[in-house]
Scaffold this motif. Structure first.
Motif, PDB file in Angstrom:
ATOM      1  N   GLU A  61      10.267   8.547  -7.427  1.00  0.00           N
ATOM      2  CA  GLU A  61       9.365   9.492  -6.772  1.00  0.00           C
ATOM      3  C   GLU A  61       9.474   9.320  -5.268  1.00  0.00           C
ATOM      4  OE1 GLU A  61       5.092   9.813  -7.929  1.00  0.00           O
ATOM      5  OE2 GLU A  61       5.749   8.333  -9.407  1.00  0.00           O
ATOM      6  N   PHE A  62       9.201  10.387  -4.547  1.00  0.00           N
ATOM      7  CA  PHE A  62       9.187  10.285  -3.090  1.00  0.00           C
ATOM      8  C   PHE A  62       7.788  10.610  -2.605  1.00  0.00           C
ATOM      9  CE2 PHE A  62      13.563  10.871  -4.218  1.00  0.00           C
ATOM     10  CZ  PHE A  62      14.203   9.941  -3.407  1.00  0.00           C
ATOM     11  N   ILE A  63       7.226   9.687  -1.854  1.00  0.00           N
ATOM     12  CA  ILE A  63       5.854   9.850  -1.397  1.00  0.00           C
ATOM     13  C   ILE A  63       5.849   9.847   0.126  1.00  0.00           C
ATOM     14  CG2 ILE A  63       3.547   8.802  -1.415  1.00  0.00           C
ATOM     15  CD1 ILE A  63       4.507   7.447  -4.082  1.00  0.00           C
ATOM     16  N   GLU A  64       5.163  10.820   0.690  1.00  0.00           N
ATOM     17  CA  GLU A  64       5.067  10.863   2.154  1.00  0.00           C
ATOM     18  C   GLU A  64       3.774  10.219   2.610  1.00  0.00           C
ATOM     19  OE1 GLU A  64       5.547  14.574   4.106  1.00  0.00           O
ATOM     20  OE2 GLU A  64       7.692  14.641   3.690  1.00  0.00           O
ATOM     21  N   ILE A  65       3.867   9.322   3.575  1.00  0.00           N
ATOM     22  CA  ILE A  65       2.650   8.736   4.112  1.00  0.00           C
ATOM     23  C   ILE A  65       2.670   8.855   5.632  1.00  0.00           C
ATOM     24  CG2 ILE A  65       2.189   7.101   2.243  1.00  0.00           C
ATOM     25  CD1 ILE A  65       3.531   4.961   3.996  1.00  0.00           C
ATOM     26  N   GLU A  66       1.502   8.931   6.214  1.00  0.00           N
ATOM     27  CA  GLU A  66       1.402   8.995   7.671  1.00  0.00           C
ATOM     28  C   GLU A  66       0.798   7.700   8.163  1.00  0.00           C
ATOM     29  OE1 GLU A  66      -0.550  12.579   8.828  1.00  0.00           O
ATOM     30  OE2 GLU A  66       1.092  13.815   8.053  1.00  0.00           O
ATOM     31  N   VAL A  67       1.461   7.067   9.097  1.00  0.00           N
ATOM     32  CA  VAL A  67       0.957   5.815   9.657  1.00  0.00           C
ATOM     33  C   VAL A  67       1.101   5.846  11.177  1.00  0.00           C
ATOM     34  CG1 VAL A  67       1.423   4.381   7.624  1.00  0.00           C
ATOM     35  CG2 VAL A  67       3.204   4.678   9.351  1.00  0.00           C
ATOM     36  N   GLY A  68       0.301   5.012  11.834  1.00  0.00           N
ATOM     37  CA  GLY A  68       0.367   4.969  13.295  1.00  0.00           C
ATOM     38  C   GLY A  68       1.292   3.885  13.796  1.00  0.00           C
ATOM     39  N   SER A  69       1.507   2.875  12.957  1.00  0.00           N
ATOM     40  CA  SER A  69       2.265   1.728  13.423  1.00  0.00           C
ATOM     41  C   SER A  69       2.962   1.063  12.234  1.00  0.00           C
ATOM     42  CB  SER A  69       1.302   0.754  14.096  1.00  0.00           C
ATOM     43  OG  SER A  69       2.009  -0.347  14.577  1.00  0.00           O
ATOM     44  N   ILE A  70       4.032   0.310  12.533  1.00  0.00           N
ATOM     45  CA  ILE A  70       4.839  -0.287  11.464  1.00  0.00           C
ATOM     46  C   ILE A  70       5.169  -1.735  11.822  1.00  0.00           C
ATOM     47  CG2 ILE A  70       7.056  -0.146  10.236  1.00  0.00           C
ATOM     48  CD1 ILE A  70       7.016   2.875  10.844  1.00  0.00           C
ATOM     49  N   VAL A  71       5.059  -2.628  10.834  1.00  0.00           N
ATOM     50  CA  VAL A  71       5.538  -3.998  11.018  1.00  0.00           C
ATOM     51  C   VAL A  71       6.724  -4.188  10.078  1.00  0.00           C
ATOM     52  CG1 VAL A  71       4.996  -6.453  10.801  1.00  0.00           C
ATOM     53  CG2 VAL A  71       3.238  -4.857  11.591  1.00  0.00           C
ATOM     54  N   VAL A  72       7.842  -4.661  10.626  1.00  0.00           N
ATOM     55  CA  VAL A  72       9.016  -4.897   9.809  1.00  0.00           C
ATOM     56  C   VAL A  72       9.121  -6.397   9.549  1.00  0.00           C
ATOM     57  CG1 VAL A  72      11.473  -4.458   9.528  1.00  0.00           C
ATOM     58  CG2 VAL A  72      10.112  -2.977  11.001  1.00  0.00           C
ATOM     59  N   ALA A  73       8.974  -6.790   8.293  1.00  0.00           N
ATOM     60  CA  ALA A  73       9.028  -8.203   7.918  1.00  0.00           C
ATOM     61  C   ALA A  73       9.935  -8.319   6.712  1.00  0.00           C
ATOM     62  CB  ALA A  73       7.623  -8.714   7.616  1.00  0.00           C
ATOM     63  N   THR A  74      11.215  -8.059   6.939  1.00  0.00           N
ATOM     64  CA  THR A  74      12.135  -7.916   5.816  1.00  0.00           C
ATOM     65  C   THR A  74      12.775  -9.237   5.397  1.00  0.00           C
ATOM     66  OG1 THR A  74      13.615  -7.084   7.516  1.00  0.00           O
ATOM     67  CG2 THR A  74      12.700  -5.488   6.018  1.00  0.00           C
ATOM     68  N   GLY A  75      12.476 -10.318   6.110  1.00  0.00           N
ATOM     69  CA  GLY A  75      12.901 -11.632   5.649  1.00  0.00           C
ATOM     70  C   GLY A  75      14.392 -11.891   5.718  1.00  0.00           C
ATOM     71  N   TYR A  76      14.885 -12.670   4.759  1.00  0.00           N
ATOM     72  CA  TYR A  76      16.276 -13.154   4.824  1.00  0.00           C
ATOM     73  C   TYR A  76      16.893 -13.197   3.441  1.00  0.00           C
ATOM     74  CZ  TYR A  76      14.502 -17.530   2.880  1.00  0.00           C
ATOM     75  OH  TYR A  76      13.925 -18.455   2.066  1.00  0.00           O
ATOM     76  N   ASP A  77      18.183 -13.483   3.429  1.00  0.00           N
ATOM     77  CA  ASP A  77      18.886 -13.845   2.212  1.00  0.00           C
ATOM     78  C   ASP A  77      19.650 -15.119   2.525  1.00  0.00           C
ATOM     79  OD1 ASP A  77      18.288 -12.058   0.253  1.00  0.00           O
ATOM     80  OD2 ASP A  77      19.907 -10.649   0.726  1.00  0.00           O
ATOM     81  N   LEU A  78      20.133 -15.782   1.494  1.00  0.00           N
ATOM     82  CA  LEU A  78      21.049 -16.888   1.761  1.00  0.00           C
ATOM     83  C   LEU A  78      22.458 -16.341   1.774  1.00  0.00           C
ATOM     84  CD1 LEU A  78      19.669 -19.896  -0.256  1.00  0.00           C
ATOM     85  CD2 LEU A  78      19.425 -19.375   2.160  1.00  0.00           C
ATOM     86  N   PHE A 118       6.761   9.329  15.656  1.00  0.00           N
ATOM     87  CA  PHE A 118       6.786   8.482  16.845  1.00  0.00           C
ATOM     88  C   PHE A 118       5.521   7.655  16.858  1.00  0.00           C
ATOM     89  CE2 PHE A 118       4.786  12.463  17.452  1.00  0.00           C
ATOM     90  CZ  PHE A 118       3.704  12.241  18.267  1.00  0.00           C
ATOM     91  N   ILE A 119       5.392   6.792  17.842  1.00  0.00           N
ATOM     92  CA  ILE A 119       4.262   5.872  17.951  1.00  0.00           C
ATOM     93  C   ILE A 119       2.936   6.601  17.705  1.00  0.00           C
ATOM     94  CG2 ILE A 119       4.299   6.175  20.483  1.00  0.00           C
ATOM     95  CD1 ILE A 119       3.086   3.380  20.680  1.00  0.00           C
ATOM     96  N   GLY A 120       2.135   6.023  16.851  1.00  0.00           N
ATOM     97  CA  GLY A 120       0.828   6.621  16.550  1.00  0.00           C
ATOM     98  C   GLY A 120       0.885   7.705  15.502  1.00  0.00           C
ATOM     99  N   ASN A 121       2.069   8.253  15.269  1.00  0.00           N
ATOM    100  CA  ASN A 121       2.198   9.419  14.384  1.00  0.00           C
ATOM    101  C   ASN A 121       3.494   9.381  13.583  1.00  0.00           C
ATOM    102  OD1 ASN A 121      -0.103  11.391  15.405  1.00  0.00           O
ATOM    103  ND2 ASN A 121       0.801  10.404  17.179  1.00  0.00           N
ATOM    104  N   PHE A 122       3.712   8.289  12.878  1.00  0.00           N
ATOM    105  CA  PHE A 122       4.911   8.223  12.053  1.00  0.00           C
ATOM    106  C   PHE A 122       4.660   8.922  10.721  1.00  0.00           C
ATOM    107  CE2 PHE A 122       5.396   4.321  14.662  1.00  0.00           C
ATOM    108  CZ  PHE A 122       6.606   4.612  15.235  1.00  0.00           C
ATOM    109  N   LYS A 123       5.722   9.542  10.209  1.00  0.00           N
ATOM    110  CA  LYS A 123       5.651  10.073   8.857  1.00  0.00           C
ATOM    111  C   LYS A 123       6.761   9.406   8.054  1.00  0.00           C
ATOM    112  CE  LYS A 123       5.120  14.682   8.039  1.00  0.00           C
ATOM    113  NZ  LYS A 123       5.852  15.953   7.961  1.00  0.00           N
ATOM    114  N   ALA A 124       6.353   8.564   7.098  1.00  0.00           N
ATOM    115  CA  ALA A 124       7.339   7.801   6.340  1.00  0.00           C
ATOM    116  C   ALA A 124       7.459   8.395   4.948  1.00  0.00           C
ATOM    117  CB  ALA A 124       6.912   6.346   6.245  1.00  0.00           C
ATOM    118  N   THR A 125       8.702   8.509   4.486  1.00  0.00           N
ATOM    119  CA  THR A 125       8.919   8.904   3.097  1.00  0.00           C
ATOM    120  C   THR A 125       9.301   7.649   2.322  1.00  0.00           C
ATOM    121  OG1 THR A 125       9.737  11.007   3.920  1.00  0.00           O
ATOM    122  CG2 THR A 125      10.129  10.521   1.601  1.00  0.00           C
ATOM    123  N   ILE A 126       8.516   7.345   1.308  1.00  0.00           N
ATOM    124  CA  ILE A 126       8.735   6.141   0.521  1.00  0.00           C
ATOM    125  C   ILE A 126       9.378   6.527  -0.800  1.00  0.00           C
ATOM    126  CG2 ILE A 126       7.617   4.132  -0.557  1.00  0.00           C
ATOM    127  CD1 ILE A 126       7.120   4.212   2.417  1.00  0.00           C
TER     128      ILE A 126
END
Lengths: 659, 287
Positions: free
Chosen positions: A317-334, A223-231
């Motif tokens: 590989e799967f890597i776990e990272i801890e982050v406090g905040s996320i920006v989603v900038a996934t752009g577009y396709d045609l 959650f906010i401030g305490n995300f755990k993302a698996t990449i």
């Protein structure tokens, strides 16, 4: 004994026109427990808030009901005021008599009665409210930016500039996104790569930025401030640390594949870097085409690599990272051009998309900037540009405007004339949108100096006639049919959300619209925030945008991230679930339905340490107060503080007893 | 039923378990639960067509939970309840030693003349019990295949009724309820130590035996069982008011089967569908 104060707001005429606020206040004053009831023109004004504060002190109020607008508007205002007057903020409730009443009714008598009912319900609730405390949660001072196009790069740079470490995630082998494919950019005609690559290098060199290419988000918890993302780091088959990017491998690779970066107009190898300035400048093996993977033969690259950094056995590989905040900038396709049969894309080689045209004129493109049409390498003497292909077409395709096509088409006519001085550029358009700084002037230059001929109307069909293409369309200004023999046709296809965005949004728990564009928390006032706290949005992930807009949004989102991560602790509302351990059976229903994995089993042990039973246990930091758990509990052993069964029941009873 | 007695004696004397729950005969056409703690008490154990009770309901009782390990005589259908109890964290596979019984079917109806075969046995998919630690008894007739969708004729009949007719039917049936809660006590899936009906702040369910309270109670119970009921029929058997409770439960289970392709109690890894959500869940209920 409860002492409740009720404050009925007129909201100017917004409420007072449809609800007899005076009568409402007087009627409510008669409810047992209500010791003060008043109406006022603007409760949210300073004098209005003072009325609440003064009454709390003067009448020693134990609870307050403000009957006005939606709590989404002013609950914070009034709870702050209550708190300043010494009342626990959760002892203040709002009755929404505007959005739920005055705005949706016109019969004053009935609306007044409904307003009274709504207030009465809240009075009964607030009588049973319990003081709650806000919850403080620690913050991981690290951010994740998803998408390594110009938007993501800018966001990462700005966040790093604030001293916060950033992970920049990109699913392709290199950062750079669509901007790295463009030739020159409107309205200044500066070379896209010339302005982008310094940023790419800057972000790569920044010690606070970790770039993870060829990687995708697999899972997000927390959650906010305490995300755990698996990449998920896809298997690159190249040791990035050891590789020097010398290029021996891709020079010798025998497998030729059409290049995604060149939009199918050029070729790459099965081991490749997408373009010369790629970051990281390390190759990747395309498993779908490499002979080692498809037929288990070849293996030349591994043999020839001077540093032995190629390994066919690499696994993702799967890597776990801890982050406090996320920006989603996934752009577009045609939009896939297969959708436009009438324009003959795919059937006629000389019908191309605007992005292909960029590669055809680009100095780093497959022809090194020498404009040749695909079929016979001839220099096109007449080019027809068709705008709004798939956009502004609610019957067949997308209803929205792709926003940038007017401007890049004008730019492309210029680029064309710069290459073919005596060439003819025709543009079919519906309307022209040039509302940006220097955009209109730029467009006029295309039309006046570069002689682009604009025809207002749609193209009905494109067909091949000998070596030429024939474009048939309507000119709606002269009300005539137009037929143009062209060497090349360029389609300005609609911008759409990229493949996989919906799945990503579901992993992140953020909203998206019917087109797959991500939804802002508020389209005007919170344009770079998602509805999920701590997750921000920027660029074409939200809707079509040009480069200046995307970059400014990236900075906006970065400012939001920095604001949030500048604190050591975040405060969140005390509205969280609580378990009655005495009756909880530990059946795990609540655990299974919790969308935030905020509930876990807790062992209850006797003095000797023997396990007696297990019960549910809520992590208040993770709990968002959504309330999904409460109705799923068969024994009603989990309750939402601030919205307890008892409080809700009192509200329902207050309403039911009246009717 | 020598083999059950021998098995129980063996388990108790070797200290594998400290309690065996089984059946003993009481009268010609009736059996009752038997709790055996010493090997010499095991001689009373029987298994026949009168062993209707679902003994799994005792697994959640504190006295049974406190045992080191318990053995239970279970028909294939009873094991479905044990499976659910394990999924719902009320028991563990290690705690229960399952003496699975090959079962040709049990009787239905009430003592002293329980002669007709039980409805559930006609559609039984587990005449040979699954997951048992030991399986006893002669080979039973072949079970209905696991992947076959069962539709009960009485549910089909009910579905033919109009909404008004259904409402009238259930009002009439549920008005008979005397709120004795025998259904709850007999049901292996009703294990809450404080039932929602016993809650009084706030009191969601009227505890008086009037139509409103009866509807509230029986509908809430049926809803709590949807996706969980294992069709043992114990509630209906013990109901002194002869309410066709299994009709209510089966209707819901068929609904769950149709919507989620789920039948409870066959798979230790599966969760009741109403307590989980998946991205590809049906959303056609949102209109």
């Amino acid at each position: 004994m409860a002492k409740i104060g009720v404050f009925v707001c007129w909201c100017g005429s917004n409420i007072a026109e449809t609800v007899d606020v005076k009568r409402a206040a007087e009627t409510i004053a008669k409810i047992p427990g209500v010791v003060y009831s008043v109406d006022y023109k603007y409760m949210c004004s300073d004098p209005g808030q003072d009325m609440v504060k003064n009454a709390i002190k003067e009448y020693n109020l134990t609870g307050v009901v403000v009957a006005s607008c939606s709590p989404r508007m002013h609950e914070k205002t009034f709870r702050k005021a209550a708190s300043e007057a010494g009342l626990n903020p959760y002892m203040l409730e709002m009755a929404n008599i505007r959005e739920h009443c005055s705005w949706v009714h016109d019969n004053k008598e009935e609306a007044t009665q409904k307003a009274i009912d709504l207030i009465r319900m809240m009075v009964e609730k607030v009588k049973r409210n319990k003081p709650l405390q806000n919850i403080k949660i620690p913050v991981t001072k690290k951010a994740l930016v998803i998408g390594g196009g110009v938007t993501g790069i800018q966001a990462a740079l700005d966040i790093a500039a604030g001293g916060i470490p950033v992970i920049l995630l990109e699913r392709e082998p290199s950062i750079g996104g669509h901007m790295s494919m463009l030739d020159e950019t409107f309205p200044t005609l500066d070379c896209s790569q010339c302005i982008l690559t310094p940023k790419m290098v800057e972000v790569a060199q920044n010690p606070l930025v970790t770039i993870m290419t060829y990687s995708e988000l697999e899972k997000l918890e927390g959650f906010i401030g305490n995300f755990k993302a698996t990449i998920k780091k896809k298997a690159r088959h190249v040791n990035v640390e050891e590789c020097t990017g010398c290029g021996t491998c891709w020079t010798k690779c025998p497998t030729k594949v059409t290049s995604e970066f060149e939009q199918g107009l050029g070729i790459r190898k099965a081991i490749y870097i997408p373009f010369p300035q790629a970051i990281p400048s390390r190759p990747v093996i395309d498993e779908a085409n490499c002979m080692k993977f498809t037929q288990n033969r070849c293996g030349i690259c591994a043999k020839i690599c001077p540093k032995q950094c190629i390994s066919y056995d690499d696994k993702e590989e799967f890597i776990e990272i801890e982050v406090g905040s996320i920006v989603v900038a996934t752009g577009y396709d045609l939009m896939p051009t297969s959708a436009f049969g009438e324009y003959g894309y795919g059937k006629y080689p000389d019908v191309v998309t605007s992005l292909q045209f960029e590669r055809m004129v680009c100095a780093s493109g497959p022809t090194l900037g020498d404009l040749q049409r695909p079929s016979d390498k001839k220099k096109p003497k007449t080019v027809v540009f068709i705008q709004c292909v798939g956009s502004r077409d609610p019957e067949h395709h997308k209803a929205y405007c792709s926003k940038i096509c007017c401007m890049y088409t004008a730019k492309q006519t210029m680029l064309y004339r710069h290459k073919v001085h005596d060439g003819n550029a025709y543009v079919f358009y519906i309307d022209i949108r040039s509302n940006g700084k220097n955009y209109e002037e730029f467009l006029r230059r295309a039309q006046e100096e570069n002689k682009a001929q604009y025809i207002r109307g749609r193209v009905s069909m494109v067909y091949q006639d000998g070596p030429d293409l024939v474009v048939e369309g309507a000119d709606t200004l002269t009300n005539s049919q137009v037929r143009i023999r062209a060497d090349l046709v360029v389609l300005a296809t609609a911008m759409v959300s990229p493949i996989g965005v919906k799945e990503l949004a579901q992993k992140l728990g953020i909203g998206y619209d019917q087109h797959g564009f991500l939804t802002e928390a508020h389209p005007k006032l919170r344009p770079v925030e998602s509805a999920t706290a701590g997750i921000f949005l920027a660029g074409c992930a939200i809707s079509p945008r040009d480069i200046p807009d995307s970059v400014s949004e990236a900075s906006g989102a970065a400012a939001k991230v920095l604001g949030m991560l500048s604190k050591d602790e975040l405060e969140k509302e005390g509205v969280v679930a609580i378990v009655r351990e005495c009756s909880c059976t530990g059946c795990q229903n609540c655990i299974r339905v919790c969308p935030f994995t905020a509930i876990a089993l807790k062992d209850i042990r006797d003095k000797a340490g023997n396990l007696i039973r297990q019960v549910a246990n809520v992590n208040p930091g993770l709990c968002t107060g959504c309330g999904t758990c409460t109705p799923t509990c068969p024994s009603r052993s989990i309750d939402l503080q601030g919205f307890t069964d008892e409080e809700i029941f009192a509200e329902i009873n207050a309403m039911a007893e009246l009717h | 039923m020598k083999e059950i007695i021998e098995k129980a004696k063996e388990l108790l004397s070797q200290g594998t378990v400290d309690l065996v729950i089984g059946y003993e005969q009481c009268g010609d056409k009736q059996c009752r639960p038997l709790f055996v703690q010493k090997p010499e008490e095991a001689d009373k154990l029987v298994f026949n067509e009168f062993c209707v009770h679902n003994l799994a309901t005792y697994l959640t009782r504190p006295e049974v939970k406190q045992t080191k390990r318990v053995a239970i005589v279970a028909k294939g259908c009873d094991i479905r309840a044990i499976v659910n109890l394990i999924i719902e964290n009320q028991s563990t596979r290690e705690h229960v030693y399952i003496i699975g019984m090959n079962c040709p079917g049990v009787v239905s109806g009430k003592a002293p003349n329980p002669t007709k075969p039980h409805t559930k046995c006609q559609t039984c998919k587990v005449r040979t019990p699954q997951m048992s630690d030991v399986t006893l008894g002669p080979t039973p007739p072949e079970s209905i295949p696991m992947d076959k969708t069962i539709t009960h004729p009485d549910v089909e009949e009910l579905k033919k009724k109009t909404r008004e007719e259904k409402w009238a039917f259930w009002r009439e049936q549920l008005s008979k309820c005397i709120r004795c809660y025998a259904c709850r006590q007999a049901c292996p899936m009703c294990y809450c130590n404080r039932c929602i009906v016993d809650l009084n702040t706030p009191q969601w369910i009227d505890t008086r035996s009037n139509l409103r309270g009866n509807l509230d109670w029986n509908i809430v119970r049926a809803y709590h069982l949807s996706g969980r009921c294992i069709d043992c029929g114990e509630c209906e058997r013990v109901c002194p008011a002869n309410i066709p409770l299994m009709l209510l439960n089966r209707t819901l289970q068929e609904e769950v089967k149709e919507k989620f392709d789920f039948e409870s109690g066959y798979d230790l890894e599966a969760c009741p569908p109403l307590t989980v959500f998946e991205k590809d869940d049906h959303e056609n209920f949102i209109r």
